[in-house]
Write an enzyme that holds these catalytic residues in place. Structure first.
Site, PDB file in Angstrom:
ATOM      1  N   ASP A  95       0.785  -1.245   0.000  1.00 57.55           N
ATOM      2  CA  ASP A  95       0.000   0.000   0.000  1.00 57.55           C
ATOM      3  C   ASP A  95       0.818   1.298   0.000  1.00 57.55           C
ATOM      4  OD1 ASP A  95      -1.962  -1.928   0.208  1.00 57.55           O
ATOM      5  OD2 ASP A  95      -2.839  -1.194   2.072  1.00 57.55           O
ATOM      6  N   ASP A 106      -4.527  -0.778  -1.941  1.00 54.11           N
ATOM      7  CA  ASP A 106      -5.812  -0.653  -1.262  1.00 54.11           C
ATOM      8  C   ASP A 106      -6.772  -0.014  -2.267  1.00 54.11           C
ATOM      9  OD1 ASP A 106      -6.809  -1.223   1.403  1.00 54.11           O
ATOM     10  OD2 ASP A 106      -6.969   0.934   1.785  1.00 54.11           O
ATOM     11  N   HIS A 146     -10.727   0.692  -2.725  1.00 55.04           N
ATOM     12  CA  HIS A 146     -12.094   0.676  -2.202  1.00 55.04           C
ATOM     13  C   HIS A 146     -13.093   1.330  -3.160  1.00 55.04           C
ATOM     14  CE1 HIS A 146     -10.491  -0.570   1.628  1.00 55.04           C
ATOM     15  NE2 HIS A 146      -9.858   0.556   1.853  1.00 55.04           N
ATOM     16  N   HIS A 168     -17.406   2.756   0.739  1.00 55.38           N
ATOM     17  CA  HIS A 168     -16.979   1.484   1.360  1.00 55.38           C
ATOM     18  C   HIS A 168     -17.337   1.446   2.847  1.00 55.38           C
ATOM     19  CE1 HIS A 168     -13.995  -1.578   2.784  1.00 55.38           C
ATOM     20  NE2 HIS A 168     -14.443  -2.158   1.684  1.00 55.38           N
ATOM     21  N   HIS A 207     -10.651   6.894   1.738  1.00 54.61           N
ATOM     22  CA  HIS A 207      -9.285   6.800   1.216  1.00 54.61           C
ATOM     23  C   HIS A 207      -9.221   5.750   0.113  1.00 54.61           C
ATOM     24  CE1 HIS A 207      -9.524   3.505   4.096  1.00 54.61           C
ATOM     25  NE2 HIS A 207      -8.592   2.906   3.385  1.00 54.61           N
ATOM     26  N   LYS A 218      -7.002  -4.977  -3.137  1.00 56.11           N
ATOM     27  CA  LYS A 218      -7.749  -5.518  -2.009  1.00 56.11           C
ATOM     28  C   LYS A 218      -8.651  -4.437  -1.442  1.00 56.11           C
ATOM     29  CE  LYS A 218      -3.976  -4.390   1.133  1.00 56.11           C
ATOM     30  NZ  LYS A 218      -4.693  -3.366   1.909  1.00 56.11           N
ATOM     31  N   CYS A 247      -1.981  -2.883   7.680  1.00 57.12           N
ATOM     32  CA  CYS A 247      -1.865  -3.807   6.540  1.00 57.12           C
ATOM     33  C   CYS A 247      -0.574  -4.615   6.537  1.00 57.12           C
ATOM     34  CB  CYS A 247      -2.075  -3.047   5.242  1.00 57.12           C
ATOM     35  SG  CYS A 247      -3.793  -2.490   5.084  1.00 57.12           S
TER      36      CYS A 247
HETATM   37  C1  VGL Z   1      -4.626   0.568   5.685  1.00 61.97           C
HETATM   38  C2  VGL Z   1      -6.225   1.443   7.040  1.00 61.97           C
HETATM   39  C3  VGL Z   1      -7.176   1.331   6.050  1.00 61.97           C
HETATM   40  C4  VGL Z   1      -3.210   0.153   5.506  1.00 61.97           C
HETATM   41  C5  VGL Z   1      -5.563   0.428   4.669  1.00 61.97           C
HETATM   42  O1  VGL Z   1      -2.729   0.100   4.356  1.00 61.97           O
HETATM   43  O2  VGL Z   1      -2.528  -0.108   6.538  1.00 61.97           O
HETATM   44  N1  VGL Z   1      -4.974   1.055   6.859  1.00 61.97           N
HETATM   45  N2  VGL Z   1      -6.827   0.815   4.866  1.00 61.97           N
HETATM   46 ZN    ZN Z   2      -8.273   0.895   3.304  1.00 64.13          ZN
END
Ligand code: VGL
Ligand code: ZN
Length: 198
Positions: free
Chosen positions: A9, A47, A49, A53, A82, A107, A152
Site C-alpha cells: 500500500d 488498497d 475501495h 466502502h 481513502h 484488495k 496492513c
Molecule cells: C490501511 C487502514 C485502512 C493500511 C488500509 O494500508 O494499513 N490502513 N486501509
Molecule cells: Zn483501506
C-alpha cells in the site's frame, strides 16, 4: 528458496498530504525501490475501495474516523475516505518503481468487508489469491515493507506466517499509524508469530 518482496500500500493517500496520511510514509519509497533488485519476485498491493466502502466513517451515521463499529466479521476501525478506486489517492506514490512489479494485487474492493491483509479479507477467510500466486511461483520466503506497519503490514505478515512462509518485515522500510498503542502491539504480535523483524 525463492524470495518475494511484498510492498504494501505505498499509495498517495497513505503519504503526507493524503487522506489517511501515515507520518513519514513517503520517506521509505527510495529504500523500497532499492530493495526490489534483490528479490526473485516483486509484488505490490493496492488498497482499492469502492466509493461508500463500509470501512469509511462517512458510510456510518454519527460515526467519526478512528471510531469503531461491529461488523459481522468483528470490530472494524472506521477510516477517513481513502484509496477510492481510480482516484489519485489510490495511485501508487509517484516515485515508487511500480514498473518493476511482477504482480499487483488489489484488495478492499468488496463493499461490505475491509481487507488489511494481502492474503485474506478481514473476515479472515476470503482469499485475495496471493497465496496461490506465490505457491505457483515456488516462493517460500517473503519480506514485507510498506504502509502501515500496524495495520496492513502486520495483518499481511501474520497471515503469511500462518500460511507457512518464512516471513520478515523490514521495519526501516515501513511506517505506522499508531492508534492507541497499535504500533507496539503489532511488533509484539508479529514477533510472537515467528516473524523476523529487521
Ligand atoms: C490501511 C487502514 C485502512 C493500511 C488500509 O494500508 O494499513 N490502513 N486501509
Ligand atoms: Zn483501506
Amino acid at each position: 528458496m525463492h524470495k518475494a518482496l511484498i510492498v504494501i500500500d505505498v499509495q498517495n493517500d497513505f503519504c503526507p498530504g493524503g487522506a489517511l496520511a501515515v507520518p513519514e510514509g513517503d520517506t521509505i519509497v527510495a529504500g523500497i525501490n532499492a530493495a526490489m533488485a534483490g528479490a526473485d519476485a516483486v509484488i505490490l498491493t493496492q488498497d482499492w475501495h469502492p466509493a461508500g466502502h463500509s470501512s469509511f466513517a462517512s458510510s456510518h451515521d454519527g460515526k467519526a474516523p478512528y471510531e469503531t463499529v461491529d461488523m459481522p466479521y468483528g470490530t472494524q476501525v472506521l477510516w477517513p475516505d481513502h484509496c477510492v478506486q481510480g482516484s489519485q489517492g489510490a495511485a501508487f506514490h509517484p516515485a515508487l518503481k511500480a514498473d518493476a512489479a511482477d504482480m499487483i494485487i488489489r484488495k478492499g474492493y468488496n463493499p461490505a468487508i475491509d481487507s488489511y491483509s494481502a492474503f485474506f479479507e478481514n473476515d479472515r477467510s476470503t482469499p485475495t489469491g496471493l497465496h496461490g500466486y506465490l505457491q505457483t511461483r515456488g516462493i517460500t520466503t517473503v519480506q514485507m515493507v510498506g504502509l502501515a506497519t500496524d495495520f496492513c503490514v502486520q495483518f499481511s505478515a501474520l497471515d503469511a506466517a500462518a500460511l507457512g512462509y518464512d516471513v520478515s518485515v523490514a521495519l526501516d522500510l515501513c511506517r505506522g499509524i499508531d492508534l492507541e498503542g497499535s504500533l507496539a502491539a503489532s511488533l509484539t504480535a508479529m514477533r510472537d508469530a515467528g516473524v523476523t523483524l529487521i
